[in-house]
Design an enzyme around this catalytic site. Structure first.
Site, PDB file in Angstrom:
ATOM      1  N   SER A 213       1.107  -1.429  -0.399  1.00  0.00           N
ATOM      2  CA  SER A 213       0.260  -0.032  -0.253  1.00  0.00           C
ATOM      3  C   SER A 213       0.978   1.046  -0.160  1.00  0.00           C
ATOM      4  O   SER A 213       1.912   0.758   0.720  1.00  0.00           O
ATOM      5  CB  SER A 213      -0.792  -0.004   1.091  1.00  0.00           C
ATOM      6  OG  SER A 213      -1.303   1.690   1.222  1.00  0.00           O
TER       7      SER A 213
ATOM      8  N   TYR B 143      -1.534  -0.997  10.021  1.00  0.00           N
ATOM      9  CA  TYR B 143      -2.035  -1.019   8.375  1.00  0.00           C
ATOM     10  C   TYR B 143      -0.745  -0.697   8.113  1.00  0.00           C
ATOM     11  O   TYR B 143       0.018  -1.670   7.291  1.00  0.00           O
ATOM     12  CB  TYR B 143      -2.772  -0.578   8.302  1.00  0.00           C
ATOM     13  CG  TYR B 143      -3.062  -0.864   6.930  1.00  0.00           C
ATOM     14  CD1 TYR B 143      -3.596  -2.094   6.324  1.00  0.00           C
ATOM     15  CD2 TYR B 143      -3.797  -0.068   6.032  1.00  0.00           C
ATOM     16  CE1 TYR B 143      -3.884  -1.989   5.318  1.00  0.00           C
ATOM     17  CE2 TYR B 143      -3.316   0.509   4.001  1.00  0.00           C
ATOM     18  CZ  TYR B 143      -3.505  -1.500   4.045  1.00  0.00           C
ATOM     19  OH  TYR B 143      -4.011  -1.243   2.723  1.00  0.00           O
TER      20      TYR B 143
HETATM   21  N1  NAD Z   1      -8.637  -0.355  -1.976  1.00  0.00           N
HETATM   22  C1  NAD Z   1      -7.448   0.812  -1.642  1.00  0.00           C
HETATM   23  O1  NAD Z   1      -7.541   1.376  -1.809  1.00  0.00           O
HETATM   24  C2  NAD Z   1      -6.379  -0.151  -1.292  1.00  0.00           C
HETATM   25  C3  NAD Z   1      -5.148   0.189  -1.163  1.00  0.00           C
HETATM   26  C4  NAD Z   1      -3.681   0.088  -1.148  1.00  0.00           C
HETATM   27  C5  NAD Z   1      -3.483  -1.390  -0.171  1.00  0.00           C
HETATM   28  N2  NAD Z   1      -5.376  -2.271  -0.362  1.00  0.00           N
HETATM   29  C6  NAD Z   1      -4.302  -3.546  -0.539  1.00  0.00           C
HETATM   30  O2  NAD Z   1      -4.917  -4.213  -0.981  1.00  0.00           O
HETATM   31  C7  NAD Z   1      -5.477  -5.558  -1.458  1.00  0.00           C
HETATM   32  C8  NAD Z   1      -7.399  -5.460  -1.071  1.00  0.00           C
HETATM   33  O3  NAD Z   1      -8.028  -4.838  -0.885  1.00  0.00           O
HETATM   34  P1  NAD Z   1      -9.667  -4.424  -1.691  1.00  0.00           P
HETATM   35  O4  NAD Z   1      -9.789  -2.704  -1.309  1.00  0.00           O
HETATM   36  O5  NAD Z   1      -9.993  -4.733  -2.747  1.00  0.00           O
HETATM   37  O6  NAD Z   1      -9.968  -5.061  -0.108  1.00  0.00           O
HETATM   38  P2  NAD Z   1     -11.747  -5.498  -0.110  1.00  0.00           P
HETATM   39  O7  NAD Z   1     -11.840  -5.487   1.147  1.00  0.00           O
HETATM   40  O8  NAD Z   1     -12.382  -4.959  -0.938  1.00  0.00           O
HETATM   41  O9  NAD Z   1     -11.145  -7.489  -0.355  1.00  0.00           O
HETATM   42  C9  NAD Z   1     -10.629  -7.738   0.058  1.00  0.00           C
HETATM   43  C10 NAD Z   1     -10.988  -9.706  -0.012  1.00  0.00           C
HETATM   44  O10 NAD Z   1      -9.911  -9.909   0.762  1.00  0.00           O
HETATM   45  C11 NAD Z   1     -11.093 -11.462   1.605  1.00  0.00           C
HETATM   46  N3  NAD Z   1     -10.291 -11.521   2.439  1.00  0.00           N
HETATM   47  C12 NAD Z   1      -9.654 -10.855   3.912  1.00  0.00           C
HETATM   48  N4  NAD Z   1      -9.211 -12.044   4.688  1.00  0.00           N
HETATM   49  C13 NAD Z   1      -9.270 -12.653   4.796  1.00  0.00           C
HETATM   50  C14 NAD Z   1      -8.152 -13.950   4.960  1.00  0.00           C
HETATM   51  N5  NAD Z   1      -7.808 -14.301   6.234  1.00  0.00           N
HETATM   52  N6  NAD Z   1      -8.146 -15.214   4.402  1.00  0.00           N
HETATM   53  C15 NAD Z   1      -8.577 -14.996   2.540  1.00  0.00           C
HETATM   54  N7  NAD Z   1      -9.376 -14.180   2.064  1.00  0.00           N
HETATM   55  C16 NAD Z   1      -9.407 -12.718   2.985  1.00  0.00           C
HETATM   56  C17 NAD Z   1     -12.553 -10.245   1.393  1.00  0.00           C
HETATM   57  O11 NAD Z   1     -13.064 -11.580   1.660  1.00  0.00           O
HETATM   58  C18 NAD Z   1     -12.227  -9.533   0.442  1.00  0.00           C
HETATM   59  O12 NAD Z   1     -13.101 -10.629  -0.191  1.00  0.00           O
HETATM   60  C19 NAD Z   1      -5.405  -5.348   0.215  1.00  0.00           C
HETATM   61  O13 NAD Z   1      -4.379  -6.167   0.898  1.00  0.00           O
HETATM   62  C20 NAD Z   1      -5.552  -3.556   1.369  1.00  0.00           C
HETATM   63  O14 NAD Z   1      -4.889  -3.498   1.500  1.00  0.00           O
HETATM   64  C21 NAD Z   1      -5.749  -1.094  -1.396  1.00  0.00           C
END
Ligand code: NAD
Length: 237
Positions: free
Chosen positions: A126, A139
């Site tokens: 991130s 985080y």
């Molecule tokens: N969306 C953003 O702005 C953003 C920014 C920086 C980093 N990220 C990173 O990108 C990744 C995805 O983010 P997102 O926004 O799509 O999140 P989201 O919450 O929309 O989706 C996350 C998915 O991971 C699954 N999940 C959660 N815990 C789990 C576990 N223990 N085992 C298996 N599956 C699990 C959830 O069920 C969900 O389907 C994450 O690692 C997040 O930290 C996202």
């Protein structure tokens, strides 16, 4: 093209990444804690799905046992809890670290034996790892660990021809971030982004697709921020 395992593939970035890798010709194994969303992603892409908790080594071992060869592993599953670090309960800190850090470790350790030369691992960091922000406690440190772990993976498995890189998304509208990035709040945040907008899941998925592909054959141990330029600095308001 071979099998691509994407964790957290039931929604958000994971789903977009699975779609991109499927479009590139990979057979998708959609992994998620939520079996319904994992099954939905797999059905839409003609792939397979597995219910798995990446923070549970037994669950990850069962995932690995169910697979044959793996060409691409995307460690995307991740969580965050809105709280200042000083106010976080130890169980909440542990949960974030177990999913974001240990989850990447367990999946990598379990699936690397199924990977051969030319394989690629992509971890989701991130831009919070590069530029901390208040209110999300543990985080940013968890994602800093993901970045260091990515470099360690690249070093340890480079001689086997396995590459490992990370992408660091900025503000990307997904099911998980909707509460913060939708509507007026999202528009306000977007003003700080040099490219003038928040990101779409496809913006991240396309970079993951590149890193997973042979076009990135001499790229390993790298962190690429996909954040509209936020890690370079904030735009003048
Ligand atoms: N969306 C953003 O702005 C953003 C920014 C920086 C980093 N990220 C990173 O990108 C990744 C995805 O983010 P997102 O926004 O799509 O999140 P989201 O919450 O929309 O989706 C996350 C998915 O991971 C699954 N999940 C959660 N815990 C789990 C576990 N223990 N085992 C298996 N599956 C699990 C959830 O069920 C969900 O389907 C994450 O690692 C997040 O930290 C996202």
């Amino acid at each position: 093209m071979g099998t691509a395992v994407v964790t957290g593939a039931g929604q958000g970035l994971g789903r977009a990444i699975a779609e991109r890798l499927a479009a590139d010709g990979h057979h998708i194994v959609a992994v998620d804690l939520n079996p319904e969303t994992a099954a939905d992603t797999a059905a839409s892409l003609g792939g397979q799905w597995r219910q798995c908790d990446v923070s549970d080594p037994g669950s990850v071992a069962a995932l690995a046992e169910s697979l044959d060869r793996v060409e691409v592993l995307v460690n995307n599953a991740g969580i965050w809890i809105f709280a200042d670090m000083a106010d976080m309960a130890p169980d909440d800190v542990r949960r974030v670290l177990e999913v974001n850090v240990m989850g990447v470790f367990y999946c990598t350790q379990a699936l690397v034996p199924l990977m051969g030369p030319g394989s690629s691992i992509v971890n989701l960091s991130s831009n919070a790892a590069y530029s901390n922000s208040p209110g999300v406690g543990i985080y940013p440190p968890s994602k800093a660990a993901v970045e260091s772990f990515t470099k360690q993976t690249a070093l340890e498995f480079g001689r086997r021809g396995i590459r490992a890189n990370a992408v660091g998304p900025g503000m990307i509208l997904t099911e998980g971030t909707r509460v913060n990035y939708e509507g007026e709040m999202g528009r306000q945040r977007a003003r700080a982004v040099p490219l003038g907008r928040n990101g779409h899941p496809e913006d991240v998925a396309d970079v993951v697709g590149f890193l997973a592909s042979d076009d990135a054959r001499y790229v390993t141990g790298q962190i690429i921020y996909v954040d509209g330029g936020l890690s370079a600095g904030r735009a003048a308001l």
